[in-house]
Motif scaffolding. Sequence first.
Motif, mmCIF file in Angstrom:
data_model
loop_
_atom_site.group_PDB
_atom_site.id
_atom_site.type_symbol
_atom_site.label_atom_id
_atom_site.label_comp_id
_atom_site.label_asym_id
_atom_site.label_seq_id
_atom_site.Cartn_x
_atom_site.Cartn_y
_atom_site.Cartn_z
ATOM 1 N N ARG A 39 0.830 -1.206 0.000
ATOM 2 C CA ARG A 39 0.000 0.000 0.000
ATOM 3 C C ARG A 39 0.865 1.258 0.000
ATOM 4 N N ALA A 40 1.915 1.247 0.817
ATOM 5 C CA ALA A 40 2.816 2.398 0.850
ATOM 6 C C ALA A 40 3.499 2.591 -0.502
ATOM 7 N N MET A 41 3.889 1.485 -1.144
ATOM 8 C CA MET A 41 4.549 1.571 -2.444
ATOM 9 C C MET A 41 3.600 2.130 -3.503
ATOM 10 N N HIS A 42 2.359 1.634 -3.520
ATOM 11 C CA HIS A 42 1.388 2.111 -4.507
ATOM 12 C C HIS A 42 1.059 3.589 -4.291
ATOM 13 N N THR A 43 0.980 3.998 -3.024
ATOM 14 C CA THR A 43 0.703 5.405 -2.729
ATOM 15 C C THR A 43 1.839 6.295 -3.219
ATOM 16 N N ALA A 44 3.079 5.842 -2.982
ATOM 17 C CA ALA A 44 4.234 6.623 -3.435
ATOM 18 C C ALA A 44 4.287 6.712 -4.954
ATOM 19 N N GLU A 45 3.961 5.605 -5.648
ATOM 20 C CA GLU A 45 3.961 5.617 -7.107
ATOM 21 C C GLU A 45 2.897 6.558 -7.658
ATOM 22 N N ARG A 46 1.758 6.612 -6.986
ATOM 23 C CA ARG A 46 0.627 7.393 -7.507
ATOM 24 C C ARG A 46 0.753 8.872 -7.190
ATOM 25 N N PHE A 47 1.205 9.200 -5.977
ATOM 26 C CA PHE A 47 1.189 10.602 -5.541
ATOM 27 C C PHE A 47 2.573 11.193 -5.303
ATOM 28 N N GLY A 48 3.626 10.384 -5.445
ATOM 29 C CA GLY A 48 4.968 10.885 -5.135
ATOM 30 C C GLY A 48 5.353 12.075 -5.991
ATOM 31 N N GLY A 49 5.850 13.150 -5.363
ATOM 32 C CA GLY A 49 6.324 14.332 -6.074
ATOM 33 C C GLY A 49 5.245 15.276 -6.553
ATOM 34 N N LEU A 50 3.984 14.992 -6.254
ATOM 35 C CA LEU A 50 2.895 15.849 -6.713
ATOM 36 C C LEU A 50 2.462 16.816 -5.623
ATOM 37 N N GLY A 51 2.085 18.020 -6.045
ATOM 38 C CA GLY A 51 1.513 18.970 -5.108
ATOM 39 C C GLY A 51 0.049 18.650 -4.844
ATOM 40 N N PRO A 52 -0.602 19.386 -3.938
ATOM 41 C CA PRO A 52 -2.003 19.096 -3.596
ATOM 42 C C PRO A 52 -2.940 19.117 -4.793
ATOM 43 N N LYS A 53 -2.803 20.098 -5.684
ATOM 44 C CA LYS A 53 -3.699 20.181 -6.828
ATOM 45 C C LYS A 53 -3.439 19.068 -7.836
ATOM 46 N N GLN A 54 -2.147 18.746 -8.056
ATOM 47 C CA GLN A 54 -1.823 17.673 -8.988
ATOM 48 C C GLN A 54 -2.265 16.322 -8.432
ATOM 49 N N ALA A 55 -2.148 16.156 -7.127
ATOM 50 C CA ALA A 55 -2.558 14.889 -6.519
ATOM 51 C C ALA A 55 -4.054 14.653 -6.687
ATOM 52 N N LEU A 56 -4.845 15.717 -6.621
ATOM 53 C CA LEU A 56 -6.286 15.568 -6.814
ATOM 54 C C LEU A 56 -6.604 15.074 -8.219
ATOM 55 N N LYS A 57 -5.802 15.454 -9.185
ATOM 56 C CA LYS A 57 -6.055 15.065 -10.566
ATOM 57 C C LYS A 57 -5.857 13.568 -10.802
ATOM 58 N N VAL A 58 -5.113 12.903 -9.921
ATOM 59 C CA VAL A 58 -4.879 11.461 -10.082
ATOM 60 C C VAL A 58 -5.532 10.663 -8.957
ATOM 61 N N SER A 59 -6.351 11.320 -8.150
ATOM 62 C CA SER A 59 -7.019 10.643 -7.042
ATOM 63 C C SER A 59 -8.324 10.024 -7.503
ATOM 64 N N ASP A 60 -8.977 9.315 -6.592
ATOM 65 C CA ASP A 60 -10.292 8.745 -6.911
ATOM 66 C C ASP A 60 -11.340 9.821 -7.142
ATOM 67 N N ASP A 61 -11.062 11.041 -6.697
ATOM 68 C CA ASP A 61 -11.989 12.166 -6.874
ATOM 69 C C ASP A 61 -11.756 12.926 -8.173
ATOM 70 N N ALA A 62 -10.896 12.406 -9.042
ATOM 71 C CA ALA A 62 -10.501 13.176 -10.226
ATOM 72 C C ALA A 62 -11.704 13.604 -11.054
ATOM 73 N N TRP A 63 -12.680 12.727 -11.220
ATOM 74 C CA TRP A 63 -13.836 13.085 -12.063
ATOM 75 C C TRP A 63 -14.688 14.161 -11.395
ATOM 76 N N LEU A 64 -14.759 14.168 -10.051
ATOM 77 C CA LEU A 64 -15.483 15.229 -9.345
ATOM 78 C C LEU A 64 -14.702 16.546 -9.410
ATOM 79 N N VAL A 65 -13.383 16.457 -9.314
ATOM 80 C CA VAL A 65 -12.544 17.652 -9.417
ATOM 81 C C VAL A 65 -12.694 18.288 -10.793
ATOM 82 N N ASP A 66 -12.718 17.451 -11.839
ATOM 83 C CA ASP A 66 -12.890 17.978 -13.203
ATOM 84 C C ASP A 66 -14.255 18.649 -13.363
ATOM 85 N N LEU A 67 -15.296 18.034 -12.797
ATOM 86 C CA LEU A 67 -16.627 18.630 -12.866
ATOM 87 C C LEU A 67 -16.638 19.979 -12.160
ATOM 88 N N ALA A 68 -16.047 20.054 -10.972
ATOM 89 C CA ALA A 68 -16.020 21.311 -10.220
ATOM 90 C C ALA A 68 -15.227 22.382 -10.959
#
Length: 367
Positions: free
Chosen positions: A238-267
């Motif tokens: 889980r720690a490895m997958h989290t680092a691969e998905r969000f490592g090096g990203l800022g708060p706004k960039q992390a939202l774009k690759v999160s499970d909420d990405a489609w809600l973020v795009d709508l907003a």
Amino acid sequence: MVITLQFVAPVLADGVDALNPSITRTERDFKVLAGADSEQSGVPGITLDKAGVALLAVDTRGAALGGDRYLSYEVQFDTGITQIEVIWQAADSKQYRYLALPYRGPGLYRQDLAGVADWPRQSPTLVLKITGVPFGRIGLSRLAIQPVGGWQEARFRARQWLRERGWSQGSINLAYNYTYDTGWPPLVPALGGLALLAGLGGAAVWRDRGRALRWGVGVFLLAWLAADSAWLVLQGSRAMHTAERFGGLGPKQALKVSDDAWLVDLAAGIRAQVGDRGERIFVASSGDYRGMRTAYYLYPHNVHWQRHGPELPDAGLLRPGDLIVAVRPTALAFDPEEATLSAPGYPAVRVALLLESPAGALYRVLP
């Protein structure tokens, strides 16, 4: 929707003994007939078409499908998926048959096939029909058809126990509508019963209450550690997958690759429509999490989100120029011919469609 896929004649003679007793297919084996293969943030998945449908062909040539068997499948994630069905062609009538599979969100599921009417003993192809919101996504990682038996049951329970689970989008503060799909028996009562039996057995053998108590407590602690071993083992991945998905990203960039990405795009699309004019924005959804998160991403605009009760306030409180955000799933239905938005028990409101996305749509109330 009319399924035009033609099933070819079985390639093997009708003899289950000559067929493979079980098959397993992964996401690389599915042939997409409707919808599209897609990848988001490095995670493969299937995107539904504009009608909210995806069709996946599963090659089952040479496999025994009939008899005392079950179909299991694993969904890693979904965005707006409401139903999964399996489709086959009946051997006698050549009619297509549909079976709705159990589905309540990401997880590992199983369907007993023994009592399914017209289920084929063999077939070159099965089709999975996935229904949901337009352009929704699903991560279907595995499908298997296996015989029922003690070893298969143990393997299924072990996989169910050890598989990685995503967040259920439930409250982290309250155990509200919470389920833990380890199957029977429930872990805590089972551990308590094991410790009780160990204590009683120790008391019968040693006739020493203190020693029996220590024995029972020791067995309970060892069993508890064994039960938690799956959680402990999964922490590294889980720690490895989290680092691969969000490592090096800022708060706004992390939202774009999160499970909420489609809600973020709508907003983001809504904010571009609203600007700084200060319109009232009514968020409507029958999905508690999705409605609440959409409202959150729209702040600090003038947002109204009614968590409990009707999705919208009384129609008399709406006025021309107000904005309505219908977040899927929702009871609101848009009639493009009449240009109205309505729901059961709610009067039709004249609106103009401003924006539509897989997550929902934005409407402006008209005079």
